[in-house]
Motif scaffolding. Structure first.
Motif, short mmCIF file in Angstrom:
data_model
loop_
_atom_site.label_atom_id
_atom_site.label_comp_id
_atom_site.label_asym_id
_atom_site.label_seq_id
_atom_site.Cartn_x
_atom_site.Cartn_y
_atom_site.Cartn_z
N VAL A 188 0.84 -1.20 0.00
CA VAL A 188 0.00 0.00 0.00
C VAL A 188 0.87 1.25 0.00
N ALA A 189 1.91 1.22 0.81
CA ALA A 189 2.79 2.39 0.89
C ALA A 189 3.39 2.71 -0.46
N ARG A 190 3.95 1.70 -1.12
CA ARG A 190 4.65 1.96 -2.37
C ARG A 190 3.67 2.37 -3.48
N LEU A 191 2.59 1.63 -3.63
CA LEU A 191 1.66 1.94 -4.72
C LEU A 191 1.00 3.31 -4.51
N SER A 192 0.74 3.65 -3.27
CA SER A 192 0.16 4.98 -3.00
C SER A 192 1.13 6.08 -3.36
N ALA A 193 2.42 5.78 -3.19
CA ALA A 193 3.42 6.79 -3.52
C ALA A 193 3.54 6.99 -5.03
N LEU A 194 3.18 5.95 -5.76
CA LEU A 194 3.32 6.02 -7.22
C LEU A 194 2.15 6.73 -7.88
N ALA A 195 0.98 6.62 -7.28
CA ALA A 195 -0.19 7.29 -7.84
C ALA A 195 -1.24 7.40 -6.74
N ALA A 196 -2.10 8.38 -6.86
CA ALA A 196 -3.14 8.56 -5.85
C ALA A 196 -4.14 7.41 -5.95
N LEU A 197 -4.31 6.69 -4.85
CA LEU A 197 -5.26 5.58 -4.85
C LEU A 197 -6.52 5.97 -4.11
N THR A 198 -7.63 5.43 -4.58
CA THR A 198 -8.88 5.64 -3.85
C THR A 198 -8.89 4.74 -2.63
N GLN A 199 -9.80 5.05 -1.70
CA GLN A 199 -9.93 4.21 -0.53
C GLN A 199 -10.26 2.79 -0.94
N GLY A 200 -11.11 2.68 -1.97
CA GLY A 200 -11.50 1.37 -2.48
C GLY A 200 -10.32 0.58 -3.00
N GLU A 201 -9.41 1.28 -3.66
CA GLU A 201 -8.25 0.60 -4.23
C GLU A 201 -7.31 0.10 -3.13
N ARG A 202 -7.13 0.93 -2.10
CA ARG A 202 -6.33 0.47 -0.96
C ARG A 202 -6.95 -0.77 -0.34
N ALA A 203 -8.27 -0.74 -0.24
CA ALA A 203 -8.97 -1.89 0.33
C ALA A 203 -8.74 -3.14 -0.52
N MET A 204 -8.72 -2.95 -1.86
CA MET A 204 -8.50 -4.08 -2.75
C MET A 204 -7.13 -4.71 -2.49
N ILE A 205 -6.15 -3.86 -2.28
CA ILE A 205 -4.80 -4.38 -2.02
C ILE A 205 -4.78 -5.14 -0.71
N GLU A 206 -5.39 -4.53 0.32
CA GLU A 206 -5.39 -5.17 1.62
C GLU A 206 -6.15 -6.50 1.59
N GLU A 207 -7.17 -6.53 0.75
CA GLU A 207 -7.93 -7.77 0.59
C GLU A 207 -7.05 -8.84 -0.06
N SER A 208 -6.31 -8.41 -1.10
CA SER A 208 -5.37 -9.33 -1.76
C SER A 208 -4.40 -9.92 -0.76
N GLU A 209 -3.98 -9.07 0.17
CA GLU A 209 -2.96 -9.51 1.11
C GLU A 209 -3.46 -10.65 1.99
N GLN A 210 -4.76 -10.77 2.11
CA GLN A 210 -5.33 -11.89 2.86
C GLN A 210 -5.07 -13.21 2.14
N ARG A 211 -4.92 -13.10 0.82
CA ARG A 211 -4.71 -14.32 0.03
C ARG A 211 -3.24 -14.52 -0.32
N SER A 212 -2.37 -14.08 0.56
CA SER A 212 -0.94 -14.15 0.29
C SER A 212 -0.41 -15.58 0.42
#
Lengths: 245, 245
Positions: B14-38
DNA sequence: CGCGTTCTTGACTGCTTTCAAAGATGGTGG
DNA sequence: CCACCATCTTTGAAAGCAGTCAAGAACGCG
């Protein structure tokens, strides 16, 4: 259809892009139309400057160009060559800045890269661009391994085989020959060596029958031994790509 | 939300991708959701094999991985490292084959890379992916110049500054410190040197006060002199990118 | 505490660079 | 058509950075 200076009998651009993906007749026509709007960049002139915005994505129609990194103390490293049919300044993100300086090593002819017209997944041209980009990365990887782990003679062998294949893809090489319109100093700058050492190494390779050189053309006199020397194997990037070997 | 092994206090992804472009709250949530399936890849295991199809585009959540080229005679060159927050296996063309082998240098945690959901020009996540890809190319260029023209000490200085910046982008570095969870042999493989020579060169750099090393962490004791030594300057890829320095 | 990995050290070799200068080569203008 | 100049290639001698080989010390892990 006026002929183009330097090299390029048919059209290197059409030849290369067609090899990367199946193009419709309309797409070929678009490229040929673009070629009417070509411009010339004289030897040693800059095409792109690191950090400056990229104005116009382009195709190199003829000549050799080079991505370069220059150090303050005068050292210079060529990162990659751009050969006829190669794309330049194509970017997938907005407001792109040129990542590196690109300069014309010989006189170059450039044309605007036609727009893929919509669908990125299906269009032949879009596919060709995408594959071209993957191939570019592939050659960057090879360049890294070459500089990091190969001896001078191995670097030369590896580079020649690779460059021969690249030229062949654009229809610019015969079975064992390809044009090398650059000085030994430029060659040294891409191989991370000095021109003196390139000179000596080339002599050894000629004397041992690996290569022949005349008239700015390299002849791969013993491809087998060259490939063994550099542990060379042909490229595989996309399962769908038209094979050239 | 379970914590992840090794490093990564918040989420490097989340930190890196947010630094590369502005992410919506929904997009951050998508990443965090993905992380559950690591999933975990153990040290020294392969993540991708050159020439094999790419199954699942992924984000590296923690640990270090490396793109590698192996030669038949045992020589090995690391082409680039993958650090937490980096993307892996993202391709713009269909039927992609891995261009290089990628292996886990330390234990790694990977998660599926969320799909950008449609619009490639506007979506923040799509923009982040595109910028990430441009950054990857940028680091390949730097790696080439490093191997081609810098001395051992310059290579180390340059690599450390670069790696510090990369870690910082993912929120993994403090002002002058960054983790280096690799052996000197691995470091030698990325810098095109031998481990013996890396060892000697590191000692010189420590003795001259350029760096400090303890507990698998590098401290840039004299960033000014390091930067001068390697002619280092910070990255600029996209005009729109969030600056970190 | 013991073993394997990693780090460190020494002596020696060698590939590549450096510095200089002498040949080729090619293009240009007289 | 040839002299002339700039660029490029070739050669030699000497120095240096990095590699190789080997062995001992330190570290981390079970």
């Amino acid at each position: 259809m006026s002929s183009v200076p330097d090299i390029a009998p048919a059209s290197a651009a059409v030849a290369r892009l067609s090899a990367l993906a199946a193009l419709t007749q309309g797409e070929r026509a678009m490229i040929e139309e673009s070629e009417q709007r070509s411009w010339i960049v004289g030897k040693h002139r800059e095409i792109l400057r690191e950090g400056r915005p990229v104005i116009q994505p382009a195709i190199l129609l003829s000549g050799w160009a080079a991505r370069t990194r220059n150090f303050r103390d005068g050292r210079r490293q060529i990162l990659s060559f751009l050969l006829p049919g190669d794309l330049l300044g194509h970017c997938r993100h907005r407001d792109p800045l040129a990542a590196t300086t690109v300069g014309a090593v010989t006189n170059c002819v450039l044309a605007p890269a036609p727009d893929p017209l919509g669908d990125p997944g299906e269009g032949g041209l879009a596919a060709a661009y995408a594959t071209s980009s993957a191939i570019e990365d592939y050659y960057l990887f090879r360049q890294i391994a070459r500089l990091g782990r190969l001896s001078a003679q191995e670097r030369l062998a590896d580079w020649m085989l690779e460059t021969h294949d690249r030229c062949a893809l654009a229809g610019l090489a015969s079975a064992f020959r390809f044009p090398m319109p650059i000085t030994q100093e430029v060659l040294a700058d891409v191989l991370g060596l000095t021109s003196v050492h390139v000179n000596r190494t080339l002599q050894i390779m000629r004397k041992s029958g690996l290569i022949e050189m005349n008239d700015r053309t390299i002849c791969l006199a013993d491809p087998r031994r060259l490939a063994a020397l550099a542990d060379y194997s042909p490229m595989r990037v996309a399962a769908t790509m038209t094979q050239t070997r």
